[in-house]
Design a protein around this motif. Sequence first.
Motif, short mmCIF file in Angstrom:
data_model
loop_
_atom_site.label_atom_id
_atom_site.label_comp_id
_atom_site.label_asym_id
_atom_site.label_seq_id
_atom_site.Cartn_x
_atom_site.Cartn_y
_atom_site.Cartn_z
N LYS A 144 0.70 -1.33 -0.22
CA LYS A 144 0.04 0.02 0.12
C LYS A 144 0.63 1.18 -0.13
O LYS A 144 0.61 2.19 -0.80
CB LYS A 144 -0.93 0.13 1.08
CG LYS A 144 -2.11 -1.14 1.22
CD LYS A 144 -2.96 -1.08 2.39
CE LYS A 144 -4.04 -1.83 2.28
NZ LYS A 144 -4.98 -1.79 3.68
N ILE A 145 1.86 1.23 0.94
CA ILE A 145 2.86 2.33 0.90
C ILE A 145 3.68 2.55 -0.52
O ILE A 145 3.57 3.57 -0.92
CB ILE A 145 3.85 2.16 2.03
CG1 ILE A 145 3.31 2.17 3.39
CG2 ILE A 145 5.07 3.25 1.91
CD1 ILE A 145 4.18 1.57 4.48
N LYS A 174 2.48 2.19 -3.41
CA LYS A 174 1.64 2.67 -4.69
C LYS A 174 1.75 4.08 -4.55
O LYS A 174 1.12 4.87 -5.51
CB LYS A 174 0.33 2.30 -4.18
CG LYS A 174 -0.07 0.96 -4.23
CD LYS A 174 -1.45 0.42 -4.26
CE LYS A 174 -1.67 -1.14 -4.33
NZ LYS A 174 -2.92 -1.36 -4.25
N ASN A 175 2.11 4.84 -3.25
CA ASN A 175 2.10 6.20 -3.18
C ASN A 175 3.51 7.00 -3.49
O ASN A 175 4.56 6.23 -3.81
CB ASN A 175 1.73 6.65 -1.80
CG ASN A 175 0.49 6.07 -1.60
OD1 ASN A 175 -0.59 6.11 -2.27
ND2 ASN A 175 0.16 5.65 -0.34
N SER A 176 3.66 8.02 -3.38
CA SER A 176 4.76 8.87 -3.93
C SER A 176 5.96 8.79 -2.71
O SER A 176 5.81 9.16 -1.57
CB SER A 176 4.59 10.47 -3.92
OG SER A 176 5.80 11.15 -4.09
N SER A 177 7.00 8.08 -3.05
CA SER A 177 8.02 7.95 -2.19
C SER A 177 8.85 9.20 -1.71
O SER A 177 9.23 9.41 -0.69
CB SER A 177 9.30 7.03 -2.62
OG SER A 177 9.81 7.72 -3.88
N LYS A 184 -4.89 5.94 -12.43
CA LYS A 184 -4.04 5.91 -11.17
C LYS A 184 -2.64 6.36 -11.42
O LYS A 184 -2.22 6.23 -12.76
CB LYS A 184 -3.90 4.22 -11.03
CG LYS A 184 -5.04 3.54 -10.27
CD LYS A 184 -4.98 2.24 -10.28
CE LYS A 184 -6.05 1.31 -9.58
NZ LYS A 184 -5.81 0.04 -9.26
N ILE A 241 6.32 10.72 0.87
CA ILE A 241 6.31 10.04 1.89
C ILE A 241 7.50 10.23 2.66
O ILE A 241 7.70 10.43 3.95
CB ILE A 241 6.44 8.32 1.83
CG1 ILE A 241 5.19 7.84 1.42
CG2 ILE A 241 6.94 7.70 2.94
CD1 ILE A 241 5.03 6.49 0.81
N GLY A 289 0.77 13.00 -9.78
CA GLY A 289 -0.47 12.50 -8.98
C GLY A 289 -1.53 13.53 -9.13
O GLY A 289 -2.68 13.08 -9.51
N ASP A 346 6.71 13.91 -8.99
CA ASP A 346 5.49 13.16 -8.36
C ASP A 346 4.20 13.85 -8.04
O ASP A 346 3.18 13.50 -8.48
CB ASP A 346 5.89 12.64 -6.81
CG ASP A 346 6.75 11.40 -7.05
OD1 ASP A 346 7.09 11.00 -8.24
OD2 ASP A 346 7.19 10.74 -5.91
N ASN A 402 8.81 8.89 -8.66
CA ASN A 402 9.61 9.01 -7.26
C ASN A 402 10.58 10.16 -7.55
O ASN A 402 11.85 9.77 -7.06
CB ASN A 402 10.10 7.79 -6.82
CG ASN A 402 8.91 6.68 -6.59
OD1 ASN A 402 7.77 7.28 -6.11
ND2 ASN A 402 8.60 5.66 -7.25
N PHE A 406 4.06 7.18 -10.37
CA PHE A 406 4.93 8.02 -9.75
C PHE A 406 6.30 7.99 -10.19
O PHE A 406 6.94 6.55 -10.06
CB PHE A 406 4.86 8.08 -8.13
CG PHE A 406 3.64 8.68 -7.60
CD1 PHE A 406 3.23 9.88 -7.84
CD2 PHE A 406 2.82 7.95 -6.88
CE1 PHE A 406 2.27 10.52 -7.21
CE2 PHE A 406 1.62 8.38 -6.44
CZ PHE A 406 1.27 9.64 -6.59
#
Length: 260
Positions: A199-200, A202-205, A254, A208, A245, A241, A259, A257
């Motif tokens: 799950k993590i 899938k998002n922008s590192s 979807k 994060i 996004g 990102d 990154n 990214f």
Amino acid sequence: MNFENILVEQNNSLATITINRPKKLNALNKNTIAELHEAFKALESDENVKVILLTGSGEKAFVAGADISEFAHFSEEEGGRLAAKGQELLFDYVENLSTPVIALVNGFALGGGLELAMSCHFRIASDNARMGLPETSLGVIPGYGGTQRLPLLIGKGKAMELIMTAGMIGAEEAKSYGLVNYVVSQEELLPLGEKLAGKIMKNSSVAISKAIKAINACFTDGENGYQTEINAFGECFGTEDFKEGTTAFLEKRKPDFPNK
């Protein structure tokens, strides 16, 4: 990466570090701390690694504590240097990594083991996990950040009780205090860690890493967490990102990214 006391595996963007001293219940010694530092440093510099899982070998212990035989005869000065070096190399280092680190607490997490788990960004535990800071029963106190991180995670009063009584708590009690996020069986521990990592990832590192910095600022003396958040928020607008996004959201797809 070849090490004596730890194992490092990488599966695409997910890395797993396993502390591998089963005969010592994965107790931390100087060499293990140094190896962990090198492993985290290498994974942090690898742009392909998006999440790191940290666990212990076997089913009995995450880390049962520090290797007492290494410091039982230390002087005051040597003790102080031991704590300072350990915090610099590992515990503070892990807390401030920009790559998320999830502790998979499989069994005993005592003393330095619990301190290591608390330095990770969050924790999940197996239902047989037992956690505590028993240092006062040895005539010493936690020296790897335990007196600071435990009160922040579970509150001053309960932290005082656990440290002063040198007691242990089970996984469900730890969850009720917010010390761990989830409690599952031994068999489900790694799959849940991998699921959360998925799950993590899938998002922008980039986002994060900035979120980690902003959240940590809330607990750092002399730092204005709100200002850190404002600065990090603004910095996000200059990233690829952010462009991807927001574009993906507006185009109802979807994001993919880069990154960066």
